[in-house]
Structures are given as structure tokens and as C-alpha cells.
Design an enzyme around this catalytic site. Structure first.
Site, PDB file in Angstrom:
ATOM      1  N   HIS A 114    -101.398  16.272 -49.076  1.00 62.12           N
ATOM      2  CA  HIS A 114     -99.971  16.005 -48.978  1.00 62.12           C
ATOM      3  C   HIS A 114     -99.332  17.249 -48.385  1.00 62.12           C
ATOM      4  CE1 HIS A 114     -96.097  14.299 -50.910  1.00 62.12           C
ATOM      5  NE2 HIS A 114     -96.458  13.560 -49.896  1.00 62.12           N
ATOM      6  N   HIS A 160    -100.661   4.134 -51.687  1.00 58.61           N
ATOM      7  CA  HIS A 160     -99.842   5.203 -51.102  1.00 58.61           C
ATOM      8  C   HIS A 160    -100.451   6.542 -51.502  1.00 58.61           C
ATOM      9  CE1 HIS A 160     -96.327   8.068 -51.446  1.00 58.61           C
ATOM     10  NE2 HIS A 160     -96.210   7.670 -50.197  1.00 58.61           N
TER      11      HIS A 160
END
Length: 607
Positions: free
Chosen positions: A178, A132
Site C-alpha cells: 500500500h 480490495h
């Protein structure tokens, strides 16, 4: 005039390492297979091996002779036998046999070192080692993005790499970061090149790149060109643009790279107020650090998580990921198709998306096509309360990906069994951190030769007489008995004063099971005072209701009366692949790196 006295306290350090003699069980085995003699030759070693190894792994005469020679060579290299004359045919004394049993290289705890599962079934039949935010070096809000954690994950055997794609500041290239945080970007092309270089160093089986896409159509076309240029013939995608009716198998996809994403929405530029300010990042990071950052936090019982999921939705506000969109229905997806670069769409092998409606509706299978569904750990917990069998049925043909909830800003992880017991193939973990949950992930994928694909047990694939229901209590199928004899190696891998300034350490071992709630338990030995080579000789029994996915947890700590106990090593082993008998168990550090010498001597028995 007074008299002055000077008082000195002298502390004598005691660091002498006392070698422990072979345990009584080892003595009994040696006597049994030598017929009471003082030395063991090839015949005695064969008798021992035949009694402790399954038929498929038994050695022929030449292999037994080579093993006998390896044992003697190992003792010579360690300086244990240099004083003894070379024999025409090597023989083992009791101490040699003990050292052989205590050698992780020659007597490891796991049954298989090669791939041994059937690899010809569709991808949906396997648990897949899944990362992830694979590009992050640390926390989810302010750490650097890099290809280094991607490389490390692939070297460990991870098979699913996640990349979040965003336009760069000039809108003419693609960055990986991100989104809406303070993470520093890395270029997409750098990540792709590293994936190609390291994709198959640990496993020949397919690497899946899951893309979270925040790009306009012109940059999607650029992604398509990059992917084709970098991967060339090893990129696998269907011959036509239609949905797959069944996933290919890992065997069919050996040496190939696949893309997985949902046909993305039209790119909407992030508004200024969506971007997190530095102060906000610090605030959220500090809050998260108090919750899950400590490596020592125990993995929570996932049944408790399921029960509380409906009451509390603690995903962080303002951090909704693309996969969190419950209203991502097919109608909206179809409206956005004109904005999708046609070549990019054609390269997507594993398509993701959710049909219109509730999470329960999302679990309905289409007999004409297979797909990937992504849920947060929190969403899975909510839907599992009432729809457990529907989840299991969905994962028999389709792929379910579970990812950490938004509040895990420190890159902590969750209990992976909440996904595995429901058949979820992609239980996505933050691989860049460390902690007990990640140790479970490392241990689970030691199975099947460490290739990153573990075939799901039959009970998760059955439809008759009924689909498996994780909520139903199961009977005990087998009992695992574990005996912890002794440990060694700390004196070589640690400084003498690492654990205690003035005396040898006081080690104890924690041993237990991670699995379904009924099987999960931890127990511990007594602490052995002042000894670098502790001898415990303690036995534990673990009844198992779902042994197929159970993991054996082992941790060693050094008891400290005045402060927090010191960490002395850990390992996690798949119960299904344990070799019965006395075995050497190597230990690992907090980050999952193997110590050079630290190990335990343990015995495993099944009843």
C-alpha cells in the site's frame, strides 16, 4: 478478647445441559407424514420431502432409501441409537426425524449447492466477489503485505484480487504494498504464483487481477514477462490490442485469469514529503479505530449515506488513490501511451479509465467499447443522488468497481447494497478483517453454488419500459416468514465458563433483513435463561420490496446484565435461495468460519 468469625460464600455452578424435546411443529409434521404412526419409513419420508422440496430437487426411490440410511447412520455415530436393534428396513422414530431436521449436512437452509445461474452472459451481467487491497494482513497503514490473505480469499471463492505495484528500493523489481504507508512489501512474483496455485480451488470461474500501477515502462515489461511465465495458457487476453466491444462470459472464461487496469501514466517517483511518517500512521490509525474498528457496529443505511455524501467528503488527505483522479481523461492517457510497455498493454483485458469531465460524464457508455470504471463508496454516494438510472444503465454493458473510502484505515467496510442496487459488479471489500458488513458479503456469495459469480436480477438489466431507478419506492413483492425454534451446539464448541462463570448462558437471537432501505430491519427473540439448548419458538414477518438481492441476517448473543452481551454466532443467507420449510442453520464465528456444531432450527415460508 474478641471472637473471630469466618464466613464463606459457596457458589454452586450449574452447567447441566437439558435436551429440549422436538418442537410441536416437528411433532405435527411427523404425525402427518406417518399417518399418526410411531415410526417413519421410506414412504413417509418421501411424502415429507415431496411436500417441502421443489420438483427439480426431488429424490427417486433409491435416493430416499439412501437418505433414510444416512439419517440412521448419523444417529448411530452420535451415540443416539446404539441401544436399538438394526432393522431390515430402517425406520425413524420422532427423535430421529427431529435430529434429521436439525442436521445442517442433511437438511441445509439453501436450495442449491451447485451453480444454477445462466453463466453464458457477458461479465457485466454478474455481481463478482471482489477483494480490495487483497495482499494486506491487517490495517491499511502499517500491517504486513503477504500472499496469505490472497490465498484465503481465493479459498473462500473471491474472484477479483487487487494488487498495488510499486518499484522496489533498487528500482529493478516489483513489490506489492500500500503505497506511501508503512506497510511491509511482498514480491509480485510470490503473489502471482499463489494466485495460480489457488485460483480455482473454490470455483472454476475466472479470476480477475486488478492492478494499481505505479511503475515505469521498463518494470511494466518485467510485469508482462512475469505474468506470461507464471500463468502461461490460462492467461486470457484479447487477440488484438483493440478495446473489447462486449465482455466474454464466465462460461467462456472458465479456468482463465484476466488482468484489469487502466493504461498507466508515466511513473513519477514519490517525493519524500508524500511518504507518511510512522507517527502520522499511528495518529491516523488511532482515529480510524474509534470509528469503524469494532465488529459490532451496525451497517449504516445506505440511503442516509447518499443523502450526506454531498455535504461531507471525509476521504483522508494525502491518501488519494490512483482511482480517485477525477482528471484522468483520455487526452492525458493518450499523451502517456509512448511510456507504456506495448506487451504489458496488450495483456490488459478489462481496461479502466475515466473520460474527461464530471462523474456524471464518466457514466456515459460507448457503443463501440466496454470498460471498467472505479469509484470510491463516497463518490458513488454523491453521483447516486442525481444520476441513479445512469449508473444502472452504465452497468448493463460496462463494469463498475466500488472501493472503500480512504478513511477506512482499519480495513473496515461499507454497506455493499449501495453498489449492488445500482448494478455495480465489483463491490470491493477488505477481506482480511471481520464485521457485519463483511458478513453480508460472505452471505451474498453463498448464492449460485458459491462460485463467486451471481447473475444480476432481471430488473437491473431491463431498458424497457424504463431503466430501474433505485430512488423510486417499490411495492412489496413477497413476504418472508421466519420462525426461530431452538439452538444447540455451544456446549460442544465452547468451554462451560465461556459465557458465564457460574451458570449456563442466556441466549437470544437477532433476525432480520439486509437489503434496500425499505426492507432492512432487525428484530430479536426473548433471552432464554440458563440453557445451553435454548428454545424460543418465535416467529417474525418481513415484507420485501426487492427480494432478489435481500439477505437474511441471523445472530445469536448471550445476554449479560452487567457487561456487553457476548457473541454466540452469526450467518447471512441469500433470501432468493432459501428452502421453505424447517431447516438447520449453521452458525459462523466473527471471521466467517463455520462452527463445528452450533446451529439453529428455523422455518422459512414465503407469502
Amino acid at each position: 478478647m474478641g471472637t473471630t468469625y469466618k464466613c464463606c460464600l459457596i457458589f454452586k455452578r450449574r452447567f447441566h445441559a437439558r435436551d429440549a424435546p422436538p418442537p410441536e411443529d416437528v411433532r405435527a409434521l411427523f404425525s402427518l407424514h406417518t399417518g399418526g404412526g410411531t415410526h417413519m419409513g421410506a414412504d413417509g419420508l418421501r411424502r415429507y420431502l415431496d411436500a417441502t422440496q421443489e420438483e427439480a430437487s426431488r429424490l427417486d426411490d433409491a435416493e430416499v432409501e439412501r437418505l433414510l440410511e444416512q439419517i440412521r447412520l448419523q444417529q448411530h455415530q452420535g451415540g443416539h441409537r446404539a441401544r436399538l436393534p438394526r432393522l431390515a428396513r430402517p425406520l425413524l422414530a420422532l427423535d430421529d426425524f427431529h435430529r434429521y431436521l436439525f442436521s445442517h449436512d442433511l437438511n441445509p437452509p439453501l436450495r442449491h449447492h451447485q451453480v444454477h445461474h445462466d453463466m453464458t452472459r457477458p461479465l457485466s451481467h454478474y455481481f463478482i466477489y471482489t477483494g480490495h487491497n487483497s495482499y494486506l494482513t491487517g490495517n491499511q497503514l502499517s500491517s504486513d503485505c503477504s500472499d496469505v490473505p490472497i490465498i484465503k480469499a481465493l479459498q473462500r471463492g473471491v474472484r477479483v484480487i487487487e494488487l498495488d505495484m510499486w518499484p522496489n528500493s533498487t528500482k529493478d523489481d516489483i513489490n506489492i504494498l500500500h503505497g506511501r504507508t508503512l506497510t511491509t512489501p511482498v514480491s509480485l512474483i510470490k503473489c502471482l504464483i499463489s494466485i495460480k496455485e489457488y485460483a480455482f480451488v473454490a470455483s472454476p470461474y475466472p479470476v480477475i487481477i486488478t492492478l494499481e500501477d505505479h511503475l515505469p515502462s521498463e518494470l511494466q515489461e518485467k510485469v508482462a514477462k512475469m505474468v506470461l511465465d507464471v500463468f502461461g495458457d490460462i492467461l486470457y487476453y484479447p487477440p488484438d490490442s483493440d478495446h473489447l466491444k462486449e465482455f466474454p462470459s464466465p462460461e467462456q472464461l472458465k479456468g482463465r485469469v484476466l488482468l484489469s487496469t487502466k493504461p498507466p501514466k508515466e511513473y513519477l517517483e514519490a517525493k519524500a514529503d508524500d511518504t507518511m511518517k510512522e507517527g502520522d500512521a499511528d495518529l491516523h490509525l488511532a482515529k480510524g479505530a474509534n470509528d469503524d474498528a469494532a465488529w459490532g457496529k451496525e451497517v449504516p443505511d445506505f440511503q442516509t449515506e447518499i443523502q450526506s455524501a454531498k455535504k461531507h467528503d471525509d476521504d483522508a488527505p494525502g491518501h488519494q488513490r490512483e482511482d480517485d483522479d477525477d482528471d484522468d481523461d483520455e487526452e492525458e492517457e493518450q499523451k502517456m501511451q509512448p511510456h507504456l510497455a506495448p506487451q504489458y498493454k496488450h495483456l490488459i483485458t478489462i481496461r479502466a479509465g475515466k473520460p474527461k469531465g464530471s462523474l456524471a460524464d464518466a457514466l456515459k457508455s460507448d457503443p463501440e467499447k466496454v470498460r471498467r470504471l472505479s469509484l470510491s463508496e463516497q463518490q458513488l454516494a454523491k453521483v447516486a443522488e442525481d444520476h441513479a438510472t445512469e449508473i444502472v444503465r452504465f452497468t448493463q454493458r460496462n463494469i463498475l468497481r466500488i472501493y472503500p473510502k480512504g478513511t477506512r484505515v482499519t480495513s473496515s467496510n461499507y454497506n455493499p447494497f449501495i453498489g449492488w442496487v445500482h448494478g455495480a459488479q465489483m463491490v470491493a471489500f477488505n477481506m482480511q478483517g471481520y464485521g457485519r458488513a463483511l458478513w453480508l458479503m460472505h452471505g451474498f456469495y453463498k448464492a449460485n453454488g458459491g462460485c463467486g459469480y451471481v447473475k444480476k436480477p432481471d430488473f437491473l438489466m431491463q431498458t424497457e419500459p424504463q431503466v430501474f431507478d433505485p430512488r423510486e419506492p417499490q411495492p412489496v413483492k413477497k413476504t418472508l416468514k421466519v420462525k426461530v425454534y431452538m439452538g444447540d451446539g455451544w456446549r460442544m464448541d465452547f468451554k462451560q465458563t465461556h459465557f458465564d462463570q457460574y451458570s449456563p448462558p442466556d441466549f437470544y437471537t437477532r433476525v432480520g433483513i439486509a437489503g434496500v432501505p425499505a426492507d432492512s430491519v432487525m428484530k430479536k427473540t426473548k433471552a432464554i435463561e440458563d440453557n445451553w439448548m435454548p428454545v424460543w419458538e418465535e416467529e417474525f414477518s418481513f415484507p420485501l420490496t426487492v427480494p432478489e438481492i435481500a439477505l437474511l441476517r441471523v445472530e445469536v448473543h448471550e445476554y449479560d446484565m452487567s457487561e456487553k452481551d457476548d457473541f454466540g454466532g452469526q450467518t447471512v443467507l441469500p433470501v432468493s435461495e432459501l428452502r421453505p420449510g424447517i431447516r438447520a442453520v449453521a452458525l459462523f464465528d466473527r471471521k466467517g468460519n463455520k462452527y463445528n456444531n452450533v446451529k439453529l432450527l428455523m422455518r422459512f415460508e414465503f407469502a
